[in-house]
Design a protein around this motif. Structure first.
Motif, PDB file in Angstrom:
ATOM      1  N   VAL A  95     -55.942 -92.361  -9.497  1.00 56.62           N
ATOM      2  CA  VAL A  95     -55.805 -90.966  -9.342  1.00 56.62           C
ATOM      3  C   VAL A  95     -55.052 -90.633  -8.073  1.00 56.62           C
ATOM      4  N   PHE A  96     -55.006 -91.230  -6.940  1.00 58.98           N
ATOM      5  CA  PHE A  96     -54.309 -90.932  -5.849  1.00 58.98           C
ATOM      6  C   PHE A  96     -52.789 -91.360  -6.231  1.00 58.98           C
ATOM      7  N   ARG A  97     -52.389 -92.228  -6.921  1.00 59.68           N
ATOM      8  CA  ARG A  97     -51.282 -92.486  -7.341  1.00 59.68           C
ATOM      9  C   ARG A  97     -50.732 -91.581  -8.310  1.00 59.68           C
ATOM     10  N   TRP A  98     -51.375 -90.995  -8.964  1.00 61.52           N
ATOM     11  CA  TRP A  98     -50.917 -90.119 -10.070  1.00 61.52           C
ATOM     12  C   TRP A  98     -50.926 -88.530  -9.252  1.00 61.52           C
ATOM     13  N   SER A  99     -51.597 -88.288  -8.285  1.00 56.53           N
ATOM     14  CA  SER A  99     -51.583 -87.231  -7.530  1.00 56.53           C
ATOM     15  C   SER A  99     -50.365 -87.086  -6.715  1.00 56.53           C
ATOM     16  N   GLU A 100     -49.791 -88.086  -6.353  1.00 54.91           N
ATOM     17  CA  GLU A 100     -48.504 -88.268  -5.604  1.00 54.91           C
ATOM     18  C   GLU A 100     -47.346 -88.164  -6.451  1.00 54.91           C
ATOM     19  N   ARG A 101     -47.598 -88.456  -7.781  1.00 51.42           N
ATOM     20  CA  ARG A 101     -46.478 -88.253  -8.700  1.00 51.42           C
ATOM     21  C   ARG A 101     -46.307 -86.740  -9.157  1.00 51.42           C
ATOM     22  N   TYR A 103     -48.053 -83.849  -7.700  1.00 51.67           N
ATOM     23  CA  TYR A 103     -47.869 -83.002  -6.778  1.00 51.67           C
ATOM     24  C   TYR A 103     -46.503 -83.200  -5.846  1.00 51.67           C
ATOM     25  N   GLY A 104     -46.135 -84.209  -5.674  1.00 49.86           N
ATOM     26  CA  GLY A 104     -44.913 -84.645  -4.703  1.00 49.86           C
ATOM     27  C   GLY A 104     -45.375 -84.651  -3.477  1.00 49.86           C
ATOM     28  N   SER A 105     -46.113 -83.551  -2.969  1.00 50.48           N
ATOM     29  CA  SER A 105     -46.783 -83.424  -1.706  1.00 50.48           C
ATOM     30  C   SER A 105     -47.937 -84.489  -1.017  1.00 50.48           C
ATOM     31  N   PHE A 106     -48.255 -84.822  -2.029  1.00 52.16           N
ATOM     32  CA  PHE A 106     -49.759 -85.728  -1.700  1.00 52.16           C
ATOM     33  C   PHE A 106     -49.198 -86.825  -1.015  1.00 52.16           C
ATOM     34  N   ASP A 107     -50.338 -87.027   0.169  1.00 56.23           N
ATOM     35  CA  ASP A 107     -49.971 -88.372   1.136  1.00 56.23           C
ATOM     36  C   ASP A 107     -51.059 -89.530   0.727  1.00 56.23           C
ATOM     37  N   ARG A 108     -50.127 -90.248  -0.175  1.00 63.15           N
ATOM     38  CA  ARG A 108     -51.223 -91.248  -0.752  1.00 63.15           C
ATOM     39  C   ARG A 108     -51.533 -92.274   0.364  1.00 63.15           C
ATOM     40  N   GLN A 109     -50.883 -92.499   1.390  1.00 64.95           N
ATOM     41  CA  GLN A 109     -51.151 -93.499   2.641  1.00 64.95           C
ATOM     42  C   GLN A 109     -52.246 -92.956   3.375  1.00 64.95           C
ATOM     43  N   GLN A 110     -52.256 -91.648   3.661  1.00 66.29           N
ATOM     44  CA  GLN A 110     -53.495 -91.010   4.468  1.00 66.29           C
ATOM     45  C   GLN A 110     -54.698 -90.899   3.850  1.00 66.29           C
ATOM     46  N   ALA A 111     -54.746 -90.884   2.378  1.00 62.02           N
ATOM     47  CA  ALA A 111     -55.620 -90.834   1.371  1.00 62.02           C
ATOM     48  C   ALA A 111     -56.287 -92.162   1.280  1.00 62.02           C
ATOM     49  N   GLN A 112     -55.511 -93.257   1.559  1.00 60.23           N
ATOM     50  CA  GLN A 112     -56.345 -94.799   1.615  1.00 60.23           C
ATOM     51  C   GLN A 112     -56.916 -94.876   3.007  1.00 60.23           C
ATOM     52  N   PHE A 137     -64.436 -88.251  -2.902  1.00 58.44           N
ATOM     53  CA  PHE A 137     -63.333 -88.612  -3.499  1.00 58.44           C
ATOM     54  C   PHE A 137     -62.247 -87.473  -3.842  1.00 58.44           C
ATOM     55  N   LYS A 138     -62.868 -86.313  -4.060  1.00 60.61           N
ATOM     56  CA  LYS A 138     -62.293 -85.023  -4.287  1.00 60.61           C
ATOM     57  C   LYS A 138     -61.780 -84.434  -3.196  1.00 60.61           C
ATOM     58  N   LEU A 139     -62.771 -84.735  -1.835  1.00 63.51           N
ATOM     59  CA  LEU A 139     -62.166 -83.937  -0.747  1.00 63.51           C
ATOM     60  C   LEU A 139     -61.071 -84.692  -0.254  1.00 63.51           C
ATOM     61  N   ILE A 140     -61.111 -86.044  -0.332  1.00 64.02           N
ATOM     62  CA  ILE A 140     -59.715 -86.695   0.020  1.00 64.02           C
ATOM     63  C   ILE A 140     -58.605 -86.256  -0.553  1.00 64.02           C
ATOM     64  N   VAL A 141     -58.758 -86.045  -1.893  1.00 65.27           N
ATOM     65  CA  VAL A 141     -57.397 -85.462  -2.459  1.00 65.27           C
ATOM     66  C   VAL A 141     -57.039 -84.252  -1.992  1.00 65.27           C
ATOM     67  N   ALA A 142     -58.172 -83.272  -1.766  1.00 64.05           N
ATOM     68  CA  ALA A 142     -57.733 -81.896  -1.371  1.00 64.05           C
ATOM     69  C   ALA A 142     -57.137 -82.144   0.324  1.00 64.05           C
ATOM     70  N   CYS A 144     -55.266 -84.338   1.431  1.00 62.19           N
ATOM     71  CA  CYS A 144     -54.042 -84.985   1.397  1.00 62.19           C
ATOM     72  C   CYS A 144     -53.106 -84.288   0.664  1.00 62.19           C
ATOM     73  N   LEU A 145     -53.332 -83.088   0.256  1.00 65.53           N
ATOM     74  CA  LEU A 145     -52.186 -82.132  -0.409  1.00 65.53           C
ATOM     75  C   LEU A 145     -51.698 -81.237   0.514  1.00 65.53           C
ATOM     76  N   ASP A 146     -50.342 -81.154   0.699  1.00 64.30           N
ATOM     77  CA  ASP A 146     -49.782 -80.151   1.282  1.00 64.30           C
ATOM     78  C   ASP A 146     -49.367 -78.823   0.523  1.00 64.30           C
ATOM     79  N   VAL A 147     -50.522 -78.187   0.368  1.00 62.66           N
ATOM     80  CA  VAL A 147     -50.409 -76.836  -0.176  1.00 62.66           C
ATOM     81  C   VAL A 147     -50.982 -75.714   0.679  1.00 62.66           C
ATOM     82  N   PRO A 148     -50.385 -74.393   0.807  1.00 59.85           N
ATOM     83  CA  PRO A 148     -50.618 -73.462   1.554  1.00 59.85           C
ATOM     84  C   PRO A 148     -51.894 -72.829   1.509  1.00 59.85           C
ATOM     85  N   TYR A 149     -52.853 -72.975   0.226  1.00 59.06           N
ATOM     86  CA  TYR A 149     -53.950 -72.526  -0.050  1.00 59.06           C
ATOM     87  C   TYR A 149     -54.840 -73.532  -0.664  1.00 59.06           C
ATOM     88  N   LEU A 150     -55.992 -73.750  -0.145  1.00 58.28           N
ATOM     89  CA  LEU A 150     -56.860 -74.903  -0.339  1.00 58.28           C
ATOM     90  C   LEU A 150     -58.370 -74.262  -0.578  1.00 58.28           C
TER      91      LEU A 150
END
Length: 288
Positions: A95-101, A103-112, A137-142, A144-150
């Motif tokens: 899920v982390f890997r696909w989130s990176e692909r 969204y693009g802005s997902f920080d997979r290293q920080q998620a780990q 798990f869902k909070l980590i995804v949130a 580690c995403l670089d979006v202006p509205y969470l």
């Protein structure tokens, strides 16, 4: 125009009115508490903004653009909710890997890194996670995403006290490092009272108020003392609730404080508590 504008939003589910003509604004770079009892309409409002539900009337604008069926607007936000929208057979690390692909802005290293801190086994499949670790798990995804509205809808479901404290600490650090608009929808008022700057209270699908936490707390006060003295002082004032214990009483009052009358009566003055204020404002007839 920046920020999220909720404009006269109405949503029904059969005979149940989940939202009724709700209008409010979430400004950029602030942490909001979207507060309400269970079933008040919090999740419905965020779900419409996140394009997971469709309003019967009204609209949501994200930076001036309609949120509904608009990829350009939707890529600016992420909603973490109680519902699990991830494939149940997928492993957390995938899920982390696909989130990176995706969204693009997902920080997979920080998620780990966060997964290690929380003790989350990323080799597990989503369906194998407990309720608490599903939330983690869902909070980590949130985070580690670089979006202006969470949007965080009941984010600490199933988390123990230590993990809740870790989350709140990480949320504040995340916000300090990169300010953005964070909307926390919850009924656990006491835990988020020190996090939020602005507050919006929804009750039975209606917006009760929307203002800064400080201005709300400054709008009222508590007086305590002998029941008769409290009643005499509170006469004619806007009393939103009372607690009685034996011959003693505490009244929760909105409006300016008559300090001279308090001094003369010998009553004790204290500040409003956000959770107590919320409880009194949303109390139903017959509830104690």
């Amino acid at each position: 125009m920046t920020g999220i504008q909720i404009q006269e939003l109405t949503k029904r589910f059969g005979d149940n009115v989940a939202l009724q003509n709700v209008s409010l604004t979430f400004q950029p770079g602030k942490i909001y508490g979207l507060l309400g009892r269970n079933g008040a309409g919090k999740s419905t409002l965020l779900g419409i903004a996140a394009n997971r539900l469709f309003a019967d009337s009204g609209q949501v604008l994200i930076d001036g653009e309609p949120a509904c069926e608009n990829d350009r607007a939707q890529k600016k936000l992420y909603m973490m909710s109680e519902k699990n929208l991830y494939p149940k057979d997928m492993r957390v690390r995938d899920v982390f890997r696909w989130s990176e692909r995706f969204y693009g802005s997902f920080d997979r290293q920080q998620a780990q890194v966060l997964a290690q801190q929380f003790g989350l086994n990323t080799k597990k499949r989503v369906k194998e996670l407990s309720t608490g670790y599903t939330s983690i798990f869902k909070l980590i995804v949130a985070l580690c995403l670089d979006v202006p509205y969470l949007f965080l809808d009941e984010p600490v479901l199933g988390l123990d006290a230590n993990h809740r404290e870790m989350f709140y600490h990480l949320l504040l650090k995340n916000y300090a490092d990169e300010p953005r608009t964070i909307i926390i929808a919850t009924h656990l008022i006491e835990e988020v009272a020190n996090l939020i700057e602005e507050i919006a209270i929804i009750d039975e699908g209606r917006l009760l108020m929307s203002q800064s936490v400080q201005s709300l707390l400054d709008s009222g006060y508590c007086v305590s003392g002998k029941a008769g003295d409290v009643d005499a002082y509170a006469a004619g004032k806007k009393v939103i609730g009372e607690d009685v214990l034996g011959g003693l009483k505490t009244a929760y009052i909105l409006g300016s404080c008559d300090r001279q009358a308090l001094c003369d009566s010998g009553l004790e003055l204290s500040k409003l508590n956000l959770q107590k204020l919320f409880v009194e404002l949303t109390k139903k007839e017959g509830e104690q």
